[in-house]
Design an enzyme around this catalytic site. Sequence first.
Site, PDB file in Angstrom:
ATOM      1  N   SER A 120      60.184   3.420 -35.635  1.00 39.86           N
ATOM      2  CA  SER A 120      59.230   2.425 -36.115  1.00 39.86           C
ATOM      3  C   SER A 120      57.818   2.782 -35.641  1.00 39.86           C
ATOM      4  O   SER A 120      57.313   3.860 -35.953  1.00 39.86           O
ATOM      5  CB  SER A 120      59.667   1.036 -35.643  1.00 39.86           C
ATOM      6  OG  SER A 120      58.927   0.020 -36.275  1.00 39.86           O
ATOM      7  N   ASP A 163      62.987  -0.724 -46.459  1.00 41.60           N
ATOM      8  CA  ASP A 163      62.372  -1.045 -45.175  1.00 41.60           C
ATOM      9  C   ASP A 163      61.349  -2.170 -45.354  1.00 41.60           C
ATOM     10  O   ASP A 163      60.422  -2.056 -46.151  1.00 41.60           O
ATOM     11  CB  ASP A 163      61.696   0.201 -44.593  1.00 41.60           C
ATOM     12  CG  ASP A 163      61.446   0.089 -43.097  1.00 41.60           C
ATOM     13  OD1 ASP A 163      61.097  -1.018 -42.642  1.00 41.60           O
ATOM     14  OD2 ASP A 163      61.588   1.104 -42.394  1.00 41.60           O
ATOM     15  N   HIS A 204      65.969  -1.104 -41.280  1.00 44.25           N
ATOM     16  CA  HIS A 204      65.000  -0.557 -40.334  1.00 44.25           C
ATOM     17  C   HIS A 204      65.616  -0.269 -38.973  1.00 44.25           C
ATOM     18  O   HIS A 204      65.132   0.599 -38.243  1.00 44.25           O
ATOM     19  CB  HIS A 204      63.841  -1.547 -40.196  1.00 44.25           C
ATOM     20  CG  HIS A 204      62.693  -1.055 -39.382  1.00 44.25           C
ATOM     21  ND1 HIS A 204      61.773  -0.144 -39.850  1.00 44.25           N
ATOM     22  CD2 HIS A 204      62.316  -1.347 -38.112  1.00 44.25           C
ATOM     23  CE1 HIS A 204      60.862   0.096 -38.922  1.00 44.25           C
ATOM     24  NE2 HIS A 204      61.177  -0.625 -37.853  1.00 44.25           N
TER      25      HIS A 204
END
Length: 419
Positions: A133, A363, A391
């Site tokens: 991320s 996502d 995610h």
Amino acid sequence: MTITTLDRTFRVPLDHAKPDGETIEVYAREVTRGRTDLPYLLYLNGGPGFPSPRPLGGEGWLRRALTDYRLLLLDQRGTGRSTPVTRHSLAKQGTPQQQADYLKHFRADSIVRDAELIRQQMTSDKWTLLGQSFGGYCAVTYLSFAPHGLSEVFITGGLPGLESTADDVYRLLYRTVVGKNAAHYERYPQDIERAHNVARFLKDNAVHLPNGRPLTVEAFQALGNLLGSATGSTRLHYLLEAPFDGTHLADAFLADVERELSWASSAPLYFLLHEASYARGEGATGWSAQRVRSEFPEFDKDDPLLFTGEMVYPALFDTDPALAPFRETAHLLAHERTWPELYDVDRLRANEVPVAAAVYHDDMYVARELSLETARTIAGARPWLTAEYEHDGLRVSDGAVLDRLISMLRLGEGPGHAG
């Protein structure tokens, strides 16, 4: 699995442009299975503003990583056991403007320079980087600033847009969030009426969570941040099962909502620097998520009520007791017009470091379209576009996502699509 951990601390400049100036401490936890002959893998987690995960030993991705590497879990500056950013520590910086100037040193550019300085102290070798991320954003910054320190890079759900603005990002993400709402209501159609009834009650009544925070419709909508994880839709459904106790919102429901929304006190940096993580060069973000939301009027209706996603709105700093002390500073950061660059596009086009990246098709936190464009820009990058995971694929896949990325570089697989 038995793991061995070692605490490490490092002094780094607050401002890397002033190496002889003020310093802060950065903490890292080294994790091994007893072997010290393996190369290092630096793990940069999501955020901004969260400490590295505390390993228990049974995590699938951790087991996979420790097969080939010594793992270094970095508490990015301002988090965890590194010199913290809290309402108490930030108040010592002085005025809101002084606080904002201080916080400008806590973005990806500074995190990467910390990491490279730490690498030089720990080893004469290059190391592998795994970015999840926001950690993937940092990985691309690392490839831009100090590729000489990297032997290979793995990125999971974290390829940023290189030249996009915060507005560009949110225009894409709001569309994805609309789709996540539609999928949730298709899966749990009874939640349409339940969410609508809660929203109507909140419009007509002043409601406070147990910690004193007003529960507004906008705050209730923020529960949609759950929808981007593998089990988030189910968790939201269970939360909505019994929201009322007669003609009142149930105490148990309010306690559950508070639990999902009340992490601001442990991660104020996330809210203060979230939009700033997209800022580069000249131009303020100007509360981008709030402004772009006006282009999606469906979020202002309650039939059906649409939950929002990973968006930070200025009202948070008015209504959340944990964020109220940062209100003036947050507004100054939102209107700050000058930011350091985060990416060197020319250097990325000439990249020689092996890169493999998982791009999640749906996502909700990182725009797929921008990720794929960046993958095409970074020379030699091998993207894997998959709809099999959300995610949080690195965490929930029992090591499969990391294993796939490692195999893509070890076996020389080309770009892939799955799911």
